[in-house]
Scaffold this motif. Sequence first.
Motif, short mmCIF file in Angstrom:
data_model
loop_
_atom_site.label_atom_id
_atom_site.label_comp_id
_atom_site.label_asym_id
_atom_site.label_seq_id
_atom_site.Cartn_x
_atom_site.Cartn_y
_atom_site.Cartn_z
N LEU A 125 0.83 -1.21 0.00
CA LEU A 125 0.00 0.00 0.00
C LEU A 125 0.86 1.26 0.00
O LEU A 125 0.60 2.21 -0.76
CB LEU A 125 -0.93 0.00 1.22
N SER A 126 1.90 1.28 0.83
CA SER A 126 2.79 2.44 0.89
C SER A 126 3.49 2.65 -0.45
O SER A 126 3.63 3.79 -0.92
CB SER A 126 3.82 2.26 2.02
N GLU A 127 3.94 1.57 -1.08
CA GLU A 127 4.60 1.69 -2.38
C GLU A 127 3.65 2.22 -3.44
O GLU A 127 4.05 3.02 -4.30
CB GLU A 127 5.18 0.33 -2.80
N THR A 128 2.40 1.79 -3.37
CA THR A 128 1.41 2.28 -4.33
C THR A 128 1.16 3.77 -4.16
O THR A 128 1.05 4.53 -5.14
CB THR A 128 0.08 1.51 -4.17
N ILE A 129 1.09 4.22 -2.91
CA ILE A 129 0.88 5.65 -2.65
C ILE A 129 2.09 6.46 -3.10
O ILE A 129 1.96 7.53 -3.70
CB ILE A 129 0.60 5.88 -1.15
N TYR A 134 4.77 10.17 -7.02
CA TYR A 134 5.78 10.42 -8.06
C TYR A 134 5.13 10.74 -9.39
O TYR A 134 5.58 11.63 -10.13
CB TYR A 134 6.70 9.20 -8.21
N ARG A 135 4.06 10.05 -9.73
CA ARG A 135 3.35 10.31 -10.98
C ARG A 135 2.80 11.73 -11.02
O ARG A 135 2.78 12.37 -12.06
CB ARG A 135 2.19 9.32 -11.16
N LEU A 289 -3.49 3.60 -7.83
CA LEU A 289 -4.21 4.16 -6.69
C LEU A 289 -5.44 4.95 -7.14
O LEU A 289 -6.52 4.80 -6.58
CB LEU A 289 -3.28 5.07 -5.88
N SER A 290 -5.29 5.78 -8.18
CA SER A 290 -6.42 6.58 -8.65
C SER A 290 -7.50 5.69 -9.25
O SER A 290 -8.70 5.93 -9.07
CB SER A 290 -5.96 7.62 -9.67
N VAL A 291 -7.09 4.63 -9.96
CA VAL A 291 -8.06 3.70 -10.54
C VAL A 291 -8.81 2.96 -9.44
O VAL A 291 -10.04 2.82 -9.49
CB VAL A 291 -7.37 2.70 -11.48
#
Length: 398
Positions: A125-129, A134-135, A289-291
């Motif tokens: 979860l932390s890596e996804t955030i 970064y994006r 994450l946004s999806v």
Amino acid sequence: MEQCACVERELEKVLHRFVMYGHQSEERLDELLRSVCEIRGQLVAFGVQDADLSVLSQTMAQCCKNIKETVQMLASRHKDIHGSVSKVGKAIDRVRTGSSANFDAEISAVVAETVWDTPERQKYLSETIVEHLYRQGMLSVAEDLCQESGVVIDMSMKQPFLELNRILEALRMQDLRPALEWAVTNRQRLLDLNSSLEFKLHRLYFISLLSGGIGNQMEALQYARHFQPFASQHQRDIQILMGSLVYLRHGIENSPYRGLLETNQWAEICNIFTRDACALLGLSVESPLSVSFASGCMALPVLMNIKQVIEQRQCSGVWTHKDELPIEIDLGKKCWYHSVFACPILRQQTSESNPPMKLICGHVISRDALNKLTNAGKLKCPYCPMEQNPSHAKQIYF
């Protein structure tokens, strides 16, 4: 939904009145400032001794009157804006109190309690955030999150996002040079994707030269040489660009080619660059994450309704908190990313552990259904029916 739309309409009214109030305030204040400056200039030019005191008194009284009226007008309109803001608050209250389905503070019943119970899942979860940050170009926030959460992000993963955001920021400032350098460096890979990014970057740079007028004519002609590698694929577009040079003396904006100067081209080139750059990096255009967040927002009302039905009918065992949902939720084609297959026999979606199997007759069922239908080393297709050897069934890969 109608109540939410009402909130949106009230909010748009507030924003419109706020913008109009700002413009009107600037105009009236500028007008007063010019009037006061004129009076001051007259006093400096003629002097108080030479001026007619009665005329001066009338002028000053009129100026004070104008200032007072302007202040009263601005205060009155400012009060109207406060009234509009209160209407937005009332509209939100109607949404909140009008139906419990609009805002439900208790959503824990539709969430699996053990979804983030292991350090490994919390790390994912932390890596996804962090990847999402970064994006979005929020580099400092991502670095702080890495330090506080203990997540270590390899520089090889971070560097592409840094470069991507650097080029996008330049494009938003209408600077094409970083994007052009990147496109030339990755020309072959872009061609393998059948991408037109490099041509559209050159096209936009050529148009920016055209907008500079007749003074850029020679530079535009010389830059047109960059179109040569794309002549076969974009011949029509190149012909239009070269034809616009005829009207350069009178201005492209006054010619049949004025459509070349549309401002939405910069937003379009940002989207094209993001899409193609993510494709080269093996990433989706939108962050996971946004999806996931958007999908959750669409699915949450349905899940809340299911929870309410389960509680009313006292059948809590229906929701087992496993990987599957009690019903299928349609999220629209935008959220379709992978092909799926539901077994027509067991009515279950196939997975890696239970893949779809193709029988000799052409019908497809799940492996679990295949095993259950097998009797004494033989299988009778439930649709044909055709007897066959279950070992002849082949696994299908999506």
